[in-house]
Design a protein around this motif. Structure first.
Motif, PDB file in Angstrom:
ATOM      1  N   ARG A  50      -3.986 -25.493  12.223  1.00 35.17           N
ATOM      2  CA  ARG A  50      -4.857 -24.363  12.568  1.00 35.17           C
ATOM      3  C   ARG A  50      -4.062 -23.056  12.620  1.00 35.17           C
ATOM      4  N   VAL A  53      -3.046 -22.006   8.924  1.00 35.93           N
ATOM      5  CA  VAL A  53      -4.150 -21.477   8.115  1.00 35.93           C
ATOM      6  C   VAL A  53      -4.555 -20.082   8.575  1.00 35.93           C
ATOM      7  N   SER A  54      -4.337 -19.773   9.843  1.00 30.75           N
ATOM      8  CA  SER A  54      -4.690 -18.441  10.348  1.00 30.75           C
ATOM      9  C   SER A  54      -3.857 -17.344   9.689  1.00 30.75           C
ATOM     10  N   ASN A  58      -7.621 -15.463   2.433  1.00 35.68           N
ATOM     11  CA  ASN A  58      -8.669 -16.226   1.739  1.00 35.68           C
ATOM     12  C   ASN A  58      -9.058 -15.566   0.422  1.00 35.68           C
ATOM     13  N   GLU A  81      -8.804 -27.616   7.648  1.00 33.94           N
ATOM     14  CA  GLU A  81      -8.957 -26.248   8.131  1.00 33.94           C
ATOM     15  C   GLU A  81      -9.292 -25.277   6.999  1.00 33.94           C
ATOM     16  N   LEU A  82      -8.651 -25.465   5.846  1.00 32.02           N
ATOM     17  CA  LEU A  82      -8.952 -24.608   4.696  1.00 32.02           C
ATOM     18  C   LEU A  82     -10.411 -24.766   4.279  1.00 32.02           C
ATOM     19  N   LYS A  84     -12.934 -25.725   6.210  1.00 32.29           N
ATOM     20  CA  LYS A  84     -13.779 -25.124   7.244  1.00 32.29           C
ATOM     21  C   LYS A  84     -13.771 -23.607   7.165  1.00 32.29           C
ATOM     22  N   THR A  85     -12.613 -23.050   6.815  1.00 30.96           N
ATOM     23  CA  THR A  85     -12.460 -21.597   6.793  1.00 30.96           C
ATOM     24  C   THR A  85     -13.111 -20.966   5.564  1.00 30.96           C
TER      25      THR A  85
END
Length: 210
Positions: A50, A53-54, A58, A81-82, A84-85
């Motif tokens: 998490r 990925v922050s 994107n 996470e990627l 979901k993001t």
């Protein structure tokens, strides 16, 4: 005997390290960064992913994650996470491949025939436990290019370099969190010149105390 301590904690992800005199395959270092629990404890792997990925932007698709240094558990969570993001993937099944490559006797990355389609024509993210000299990341970038893939980026839990081959290294922690971190060529190591013995041999699997 050196002692491993928690240096800092970010987003629930602890940075564990020990100060001393350590030898890797490529250099001598004055800190051993212990990523063991990040790679093997489910809760820490999830939080590590998490946090990583922050730091991503994107705007580049990620189709495949090449997991080095035993980071496959983290890689699976990074893929989650990627997704979901909202990161895009060009794969037909709209999912991300998580791949652990082999290394040959010359430390070159090897992909068997069954894994090559997961890299060829794909946007590939390199995931590492730590990126200190950039040597292993460079090998990974070369391999991705050789097998017909496109590098989507480089990510690590800890980094001591800002970029490798022009690609920025995204990380949870950096050398700024350990300001006195140093990496030396084995022939120029000041500890060796002073006759200070090694505390341990270290690599992606851990350490062997001497």
């Amino acid at each position: 005997m050196f002692e491993i301590k928690v240096i800092a904690t970010r987003g629930g992800v602890p940075l564990r390290a020990a100060k001393g005199h350590f030898a890797t395959n490529h250099s001598h270092i004055n800190y051993y960064i212990d990523i063991t629990y990040n790679k093997t404890r489910l809760s820490e792997a999830k939080e590590t992913a998490r946090e990583l990925v922050s730091h991503f932007i994107n705007n580049t698709p990620v189709d495949t994650i090449i997991c080095l240094d035993g980071t496959a558990v983290i890689g699976a969570w990074v893929a989650e996470e990627l997704t979901k993001t909202g990161f895009r993937t060009m794969n037909a099944h709209k999912t991300i491949y998580v791949v652990e490559p082999e290394f040959n006797n010359n430390s070159m990355i090897l992909l068997r025939d069954n894994l090559q389609p997961m890299v060829r024509g794909k946007h590939v993210l390199v995931l590492m436990a730590s990126c200190t000299t950039g040597f292993t990341a460079k090998r990974a970038i070369e391999a991705i290019t050789y097998y017909g893939g496109q590098v989507a980026g480089v990510a690590a839990i800890y980094r001591a370099v800002d970029e490798v081959e022009g690609y920025p290294v995204r990380s949870v922690y950096s050398v700024s969190d350990i300001p006195d971190y140093e990496s030396y060529d084995s022939h120029e190591c000041p500890y060796c010149k002073k006759g200070i013995k090694l505390d341990a041999l270290v690599n992606s699997y851990g350490y062997s105390a001497l």
